[in-house]
Design an enzyme around this catalytic site. Sequence first.
Site, PDB file in Angstrom:
ATOM      1  N   PHE A  70      -6.441   7.235  -7.030  1.00  0.00           N
ATOM      2  CA  PHE A  70      -6.128   8.293  -8.108  1.00  0.00           C
ATOM      3  C   PHE A  70      -6.148   9.648  -7.600  1.00  0.00           C
ATOM      4  CE2 PHE A  70      -7.271   4.815 -11.601  1.00  0.00           C
ATOM      5  CZ  PHE A  70      -6.143   4.186 -11.138  1.00  0.00           C
ATOM      6  N   LYS A  71      -6.305   9.943  -6.448  1.00  0.00           N
ATOM      7  CA  LYS A  71      -6.142  11.074  -5.617  1.00  0.00           C
ATOM      8  C   LYS A  71      -6.947  12.113  -6.821  1.00  0.00           C
ATOM      9  CE  LYS A  71      -3.242  10.339  -1.629  1.00  0.00           C
ATOM     10  NZ  LYS A  71      -2.650   9.086  -2.196  1.00  0.00           N
ATOM     11  N   ASP A  74      -9.578  17.525  -9.741  1.00  0.00           N
ATOM     12  CA  ASP A  74      -9.475  18.252 -11.302  1.00  0.00           C
ATOM     13  C   ASP A  74     -10.948  18.877 -11.189  1.00  0.00           C
ATOM     14  OD1 ASP A  74      -9.043  19.263 -13.635  1.00  0.00           O
ATOM     15  OD2 ASP A  74      -7.731  17.475 -14.414  1.00  0.00           O
ATOM     16  N   PRO A  76     -14.592  19.279 -12.431  1.00  0.00           N
ATOM     17  CA  PRO A  76     -15.729  18.222 -12.227  1.00  0.00           C
ATOM     18  C   PRO A  76     -15.679  17.208 -13.618  1.00  0.00           C
ATOM     19  CG  PRO A  76     -16.791  20.088 -11.432  1.00  0.00           C
ATOM     20  CD  PRO A  76     -15.390  20.806 -12.049  1.00  0.00           C
ATOM     21  N   ALA A 180       5.775   2.830   8.253  1.00  0.00           N
ATOM     22  CA  ALA A 180       6.601   3.599   8.033  1.00  0.00           C
ATOM     23  C   ALA A 180       6.632   4.860   8.372  1.00  0.00           C
ATOM     24  CB  ALA A 180       6.874   3.379   6.444  1.00  0.00           C
ATOM     25  N   GLN A 181       5.644   5.621   8.303  1.00  0.00           N
ATOM     26  CA  GLN A 181       5.247   7.085   8.786  1.00  0.00           C
ATOM     27  C   GLN A 181       5.060   7.241  10.202  1.00  0.00           C
ATOM     28  OE1 GLN A 181       2.519   9.298   6.178  1.00  0.00           O
ATOM     29  NE2 GLN A 181       2.270   7.304   4.884  1.00  0.00           N
TER      30      GLN A 181
END
Length: 225
Positions: A70-71, A74, A76, A180-181
């Site tokens: 979910f990276k 924000d 804390p 792919a990268q």
Amino acid sequence: MAVRLLQATMRVEHRLIVALDVTDGGRARSIARAVRDRVDALKVNWPLVLAAGPGIVKELATLAYVLCDFKVADIPNMSRLIVERAVAAGASGVICHGFAGEDSVRACVEAAGRSDVFVVTELSHPGGQEYTAKFAEDFARSAVRAGAAGIIAPATRPERVRVLRTIVGTKLILAPGVGAQGGRAADAIAAGADAVIVGRSIIESADPAHAVEGVLAEIKGPRAT
Ligand code: O7M
């Protein structure tokens, strides 16, 4: 503040994590069933959760270790709420960004409880060099201080994995950007990654299980029997 001393929950045996970057729950389930015995974790990102609903995390968690990418990045309080919900939904691991600051990473680690937190250092795409690379070493240090289970480092730049390994010691390094990268799994592992994260070259294959075997063979290299 207390530093988390628990070992990572993730068991790295195959050295491969599959990124289930699909938006069809049925396809995600079918890939998961086909590869679960040969990978260390299934990584789930927003496109799948937004398309299939958070219940998909719980379902996949019955099959394998689910790493919720979910990276989180924000303040804390918000980071804590997101990680608490991810763990309640069935995540064994959650990914957050280092750039949100050590207090946010620490909030993620505390909210995760016995689940793992992995911290993104330097993003694998070309734009990752623009900003994240400049602070990647600081992000890695703060991940260690905050008690994270490990970091995310770019398979596209194995020389950076090598540098980050000297900072994180025995913490886990998971390396995306293979296939792919343009990165090579064997190069990332040789540079010190514990496992690679692979999406498209497995999930877009007509036979994901076969594609997984190809990556595993590359990781084992010429010593494979
Ligand atoms: O193999 P791909 O390129 O199809 O997919 C790569 C996966 O790794 C995809 O799920 C990305 O979100 C993830 N990833 C990167 O590609 N680069 C990064 O720097 C970081 C990640 C990642 O997993 O971060 C946690």
